[in-house]
Design a protein around this motif. Sequence first.
Motif, PDB file in Angstrom:
ATOM      1  N   ALA A 148      -3.978  -4.952   4.979  1.00  0.00           N
ATOM      2  CA  ALA A 148      -2.968  -4.819   6.035  1.00  0.00           C
ATOM      3  C   ALA A 148      -3.631  -4.648   7.400  1.00  0.00           C
ATOM      4  N   ARG A 149      -4.703  -3.878   7.445  1.00  0.00           N
ATOM      5  CA  ARG A 149      -5.422  -3.646   8.703  1.00  0.00           C
ATOM      6  C   ARG A 149      -6.114  -4.922   9.188  1.00  0.00           C
ATOM      7  N   GLU A 150      -6.827  -5.597   8.282  1.00  0.00           N
ATOM      8  CA  GLU A 150      -7.600  -6.777   8.678  1.00  0.00           C
ATOM      9  C   GLU A 150      -6.732  -7.996   8.984  1.00  0.00           C
ATOM     10  N   LEU A 151      -5.686  -8.217   8.205  1.00  0.00           N
ATOM     11  CA  LEU A 151      -4.857  -9.409   8.409  1.00  0.00           C
ATOM     12  C   LEU A 151      -3.758  -9.223   9.449  1.00  0.00           C
ATOM     13  N   TYR A 152      -3.210  -8.009   9.529  1.00  0.00           N
ATOM     14  CA  TYR A 152      -2.047  -7.788  10.385  1.00  0.00           C
ATOM     15  C   TYR A 152      -2.263  -6.752  11.479  1.00  0.00           C
ATOM     16  N   GLY A 153      -3.465  -6.146  11.536  1.00  0.00           N
ATOM     17  CA  GLY A 153      -3.723  -5.128  12.543  1.00  0.00           C
ATOM     18  C   GLY A 153      -2.905  -3.872  12.344  1.00  0.00           C
ATOM     19  N   LEU A 154      -2.452  -3.644  11.118  1.00  0.00           N
ATOM     20  CA  LEU A 154      -1.593  -2.501  10.802  1.00  0.00           C
ATOM     21  C   LEU A 154      -2.411  -1.408  10.142  1.00  0.00           C
ATOM     22  N   LYS A 155      -2.526  -0.276  10.807  1.00  0.00           N
ATOM     23  CA  LYS A 155      -3.218   0.876  10.220  1.00  0.00           C
ATOM     24  C   LYS A 155      -2.169   1.701   9.490  1.00  0.00           C
ATOM     25  N   ALA A 156      -2.231   1.681   8.163  1.00  0.00           N
ATOM     26  CA  ALA A 156      -1.201   2.335   7.359  1.00  0.00           C
ATOM     27  C   ALA A 156      -1.777   2.784   6.032  1.00  0.00           C
ATOM     28  N   SER A 157      -1.108   3.755   5.441  1.00  0.00           N
ATOM     29  CA  SER A 157      -1.439   4.128   4.066  1.00  0.00           C
ATOM     30  C   SER A 157      -0.627   3.220   3.146  1.00  0.00           C
ATOM     31  N   ALA A 158      -1.111   3.047   1.919  1.00  0.00           N
ATOM     32  CA  ALA A 158      -0.443   2.154   0.969  1.00  0.00           C
ATOM     33  C   ALA A 158      -0.117   2.904  -0.313  1.00  0.00           C
ATOM     34  N   GLN A 159       1.078   2.689  -0.807  1.00  0.00           N
ATOM     35  CA  GLN A 159       1.497   3.256  -2.087  1.00  0.00           C
ATOM     36  C   GLN A 159       1.952   2.094  -2.965  1.00  0.00           C
ATOM     37  N   ALA A 160       1.372   1.998  -4.156  1.00  0.00           N
ATOM     38  CA  ALA A 160       1.699   0.895  -5.058  1.00  0.00           C
ATOM     39  C   ALA A 160       3.165   0.931  -5.467  1.00  0.00           C
ATOM     40  N   LEU A 161       3.764  -0.251  -5.544  1.00  0.00           N
ATOM     41  CA  LEU A 161       5.131  -0.428  -6.021  1.00  0.00           C
ATOM     42  C   LEU A 161       5.072  -1.262  -7.302  1.00  0.00           C
ATOM     43  N   PRO A 162       6.086  -1.165  -8.137  1.00  0.00           N
ATOM     44  CA  PRO A 162       6.079  -1.977  -9.356  1.00  0.00           C
ATOM     45  C   PRO A 162       6.233  -3.461  -9.032  1.00  0.00           C
ATOM     46  N   GLY A 163       5.701  -4.287  -9.916  1.00  0.00           N
ATOM     47  CA  GLY A 163       5.824  -5.731  -9.780  1.00  0.00           C
ATOM     48  C   GLY A 163       5.407  -6.387 -11.080  1.00  0.00           C
ATOM     49  N   GLU A 164       5.970  -7.547 -11.373  1.00  0.00           N
ATOM     50  CA  GLU A 164       5.641  -8.226 -12.626  1.00  0.00           C
ATOM     51  C   GLU A 164       4.278  -8.901 -12.582  1.00  0.00           C
ATOM     52  N   TYR A 165       4.022  -9.718 -11.557  1.00  0.00           N
ATOM     53  CA  TYR A 165       2.812 -10.531 -11.521  1.00  0.00           C
ATOM     54  C   TYR A 165       1.962 -10.260 -10.287  1.00  0.00           C
ATOM     55  N   ASP A 166       2.606  -9.921  -9.189  1.00  0.00           N
ATOM     56  CA  ASP A 166       1.915  -9.686  -7.932  1.00  0.00           C
ATOM     57  C   ASP A 166       1.725  -8.190  -7.728  1.00  0.00           C
ATOM     58  N   ASP A 167       0.885  -7.841  -6.767  1.00  0.00           N
ATOM     59  CA  ASP A 167       0.691  -6.442  -6.400  1.00  0.00           C
ATOM     60  C   ASP A 167       1.522  -6.175  -5.146  1.00  0.00           C
ATOM     61  N   ASN A 168       2.353  -5.158  -5.207  1.00  0.00           N
ATOM     62  CA  ASN A 168       3.265  -4.818  -4.118  1.00  0.00           C
ATOM     63  C   ASN A 168       2.962  -3.409  -3.640  1.00  0.00           C
ATOM     64  N   PHE A 169       3.059  -3.208  -2.312  1.00  0.00           N
ATOM     65  CA  PHE A 169       2.732  -1.914  -1.738  1.00  0.00           C
ATOM     66  C   PHE A 169       3.725  -1.538  -0.654  1.00  0.00           C
ATOM     67  N   HIS A 170       4.067  -0.250  -0.617  1.00  0.00           N
ATOM     68  CA  HIS A 170       4.851   0.320   0.467  1.00  0.00           C
ATOM     69  C   HIS A 170       3.835   0.856   1.465  1.00  0.00           C
ATOM     70  N   LEU A 171       3.846   0.310   2.685  1.00  0.00           N
ATOM     71  CA  LEU A 171       2.919   0.728   3.726  1.00  0.00           C
ATOM     72  C   LEU A 171       3.632   1.645   4.700  1.00  0.00           C
ATOM     73  N   THR A 172       2.958   2.716   5.112  1.00  0.00           N
ATOM     74  CA  THR A 172       3.509   3.635   6.107  1.00  0.00           C
ATOM     75  C   THR A 172       2.443   3.912   7.154  1.00  0.00           C
ATOM     76  N   SER A 173       2.772   3.629   8.410  1.00  0.00           N
ATOM     77  CA  SER A 173       1.829   3.869   9.503  1.00  0.00           C
ATOM     78  C   SER A 173       1.933   5.325   9.947  1.00  0.00           C
TER      79      SER A 173
END
Length: 65
Positions: A20-45
Amino acid sequence: MSLEARVGPPIAEAEAARIARELYGLKASAQALPGEYDDNFHLTSAEGQEHVLKVMHPARKAVVH
């Protein structure tokens, strides 16, 4: 319809925060979310902004309908 299997190891929360930081310039913490095939994250700045980051493994086939 065939079910897809996970094609790679899951991405760690620290890696998601780095992406998130490198691609979008977003400094945030990440919390994993459920997903079937992909990895999903809830980001909070630090400012309280919330986003969702979805990471698809590059070896997965893109599905075009």
